[in-house]
Design a protein around this motif. Sequence first.
Motif, PDB file in Angstrom:
ATOM      1  N   TYR A  88       3.237 -18.086  17.458  1.00 53.75           N
ATOM      2  CA  TYR A  88       2.214 -17.247  16.847  1.00 53.75           C
ATOM      3  C   TYR A  88       2.620 -16.675  15.488  1.00 53.75           C
ATOM      4  N   ALA A  89       3.828 -16.904  15.053  1.00 54.11           N
ATOM      5  CA  ALA A  89       4.274 -16.292  13.801  1.00 54.11           C
ATOM      6  C   ALA A  89       3.827 -17.079  12.577  1.00 54.11           C
ATOM      7  N   GLY A  90       3.909 -18.427  12.655  1.00 53.15           N
ATOM      8  CA  GLY A  90       3.683 -19.233  11.464  1.00 53.15           C
ATOM      9  C   GLY A  90       4.936 -19.253  10.602  1.00 53.15           C
ATOM     10  N   LYS A  91       5.041 -20.239   9.737  1.00 50.57           N
ATOM     11  CA  LYS A  91       6.230 -20.395   8.893  1.00 50.57           C
ATOM     12  C   LYS A  91       5.861 -20.216   7.426  1.00 50.57           C
ATOM     13  N   ARG A  92       6.767 -19.624   6.659  1.00 48.90           N
ATOM     14  CA  ARG A  92       6.544 -19.519   5.204  1.00 48.90           C
ATOM     15  C   ARG A  92       7.790 -19.819   4.387  1.00 48.90           C
ATOM     16  N   ARG A  93       8.970 -19.743   4.997  1.00 48.62           N
ATOM     17  CA  ARG A  93      10.200 -20.057   4.260  1.00 48.62           C
ATOM     18  C   ARG A  93      10.682 -21.475   4.530  1.00 48.62           C
ATOM     19  N   HIS A  94      10.471 -21.937   5.741  1.00 48.84           N
ATOM     20  CA  HIS A  94      10.930 -23.270   6.137  1.00 48.84           C
ATOM     21  C   HIS A  94       9.821 -23.964   6.921  1.00 48.84           C
ATOM     22  N   LEU A  95       9.885 -25.284   6.956  1.00 50.68           N
ATOM     23  CA  LEU A  95       8.971 -26.059   7.778  1.00 50.68           C
ATOM     24  C   LEU A  95       9.206 -25.758   9.261  1.00 50.68           C
ATOM     25  N   PRO A  96       8.235 -26.045  10.125  1.00 49.36           N
ATOM     26  CA  PRO A  96       8.441 -25.832  11.559  1.00 49.36           C
ATOM     27  C   PRO A  96       9.333 -26.918  12.162  1.00 49.36           C
ATOM     28  N   TRP A  97      10.627 -26.802  11.905  1.00 47.33           N
ATOM     29  CA  TRP A  97      11.572 -27.806  12.414  1.00 47.33           C
ATOM     30  C   TRP A  97      11.618 -27.800  13.929  1.00 47.33           C
ATOM     31  N   PHE A  98      11.208 -26.699  14.545  1.00 48.94           N
ATOM     32  CA  PHE A  98      11.206 -26.665  16.013  1.00 48.94           C
ATOM     33  C   PHE A  98      10.275 -27.716  16.595  1.00 48.94           C
ATOM     34  N   LEU A  99       9.298 -28.198  15.819  1.00 43.88           N
ATOM     35  CA  LEU A  99       8.424 -29.255  16.314  1.00 43.88           C
ATOM     36  C   LEU A  99       9.225 -30.525  16.594  1.00 43.88           C
ATOM     37  N   LEU A 100      10.201 -30.835  15.748  1.00 44.01           N
ATOM     38  CA  LEU A 100      11.051 -32.001  15.996  1.00 44.01           C
ATOM     39  C   LEU A 100      11.916 -31.786  17.236  1.00 44.01           C
ATOM     40  N   ALA A 101      12.354 -30.552  17.440  1.00 38.10           N
ATOM     41  CA  ALA A 101      13.117 -30.244  18.654  1.00 38.10           C
ATOM     42  C   ALA A 101      12.243 -30.431  19.893  1.00 38.10           C
ATOM     43  N   VAL A 102      10.993 -30.003  19.810  1.00 35.64           N
ATOM     44  CA  VAL A 102      10.060 -30.194  20.927  1.00 35.64           C
ATOM     45  C   VAL A 102       9.889 -31.678  21.222  1.00 35.64           C
ATOM     46  N   MET A 103       9.700 -32.484  20.177  1.00 33.38           N
ATOM     47  CA  MET A 103       9.508 -33.918  20.356  1.00 33.38           C
ATOM     48  C   MET A 103      10.706 -34.570  21.023  1.00 33.38           C
ATOM     49  N   ALA A 104      11.896 -34.248  20.537  1.00 33.74           N
ATOM     50  CA  ALA A 104      13.107 -34.840  21.117  1.00 33.74           C
ATOM     51  C   ALA A 104      13.313 -34.367  22.555  1.00 33.74           C
TER      52      ALA A 104
END
Length: 329
Positions: A88-104
């Motif tokens: 729910y926070a959204g990103k503004r400094r970095h891309l949502p790299w956690f999405l790649l962690a979710v995928m893996a």
Amino acid sequence: MQTEFKQYIKMVGRGQRAGEMLNKEQAFDAMQQMLEDKVSPEQLGAFLMLMRVREETAEELAGFVEACRTTVQSEFTELNIDLDLGCYAGKRRHLPWFLLAVMAFAQSGRRVFIHGTAEPESQRLYIKEALQFFGIEPATNKQSAEQQLNQFGFCYVELADLNKPLDKLIQLRALFGLRSAANTLARMLNPSKAKHSLHGVHHRNFDIRHVDAAQMCNDTSVVCFRGEGGEVEFNPERDATLHYFKQGNKGELKMPALLESWQIKPRALDLVQLQQVWLNQVDNNYAEQAVIGTLAIFLLTTDAVATVDEAIQQAKNIWQHRSATWPLG
């Protein structure tokens, strides 16, 4: 029997010395009235902003979230989910790299349920936009969520389709110009009743408050930490403390920084880089360590490993052996 709502406003609004804290039952009643539109707009705004200034106690959060859970669309609880992620926070400094962690993580055999929303007038990049960039639209019901789970190992559902009354509270930021406790409650919701729930927060001490509230709600497995930008993402430039409540026990774990120095932040958030990092087309050490650290936290949350060192090593193994094809289109 419900208490007249103005009594709750009086309790929390009398000032630092005379103001009172709500107990869990009072907090439940107050939130239930708000979710059921039984309070006037003036009362709603006054109560939410008074709580914003004073900040909610763990007991109040427990009562609030239990009330919010009564208005969740029940069909999503039938999905058999391993890990719940409220984004729910959204990103503004970095891309949502956690999405790649979710995928893996999903490729390794886990089922992940992601839920979130976009705040009005926000300049942040939300997970919905990142997924839509690669052709994935939010699931709107149990059937479409199951289809995404079968195809990707994870699904994403908007809060408005899970709990419309709670989403309406979050959208009030357009009127207030400020966030309210609704953002915190959405993170704690666990609408799929997943076995394990991971929360990312931004402000100090809210991580502790989350696990204290989880204990009062009799949740079985909750981990909360101060994530990058307030999301469920490890910042590899600094240590993180993971606060947990699991099977009746509270504790904490220390995740060490995975980078020795600070990295230069990108000038713009280009979603193409998510695909490039997944395919090893670019060298981005910050992104890789953010993914590995986040994966390690996923593993610790789901009890897949016993120690932080084991989690980091297994996370590296999952990342290195991910599928070579981009699964999102």
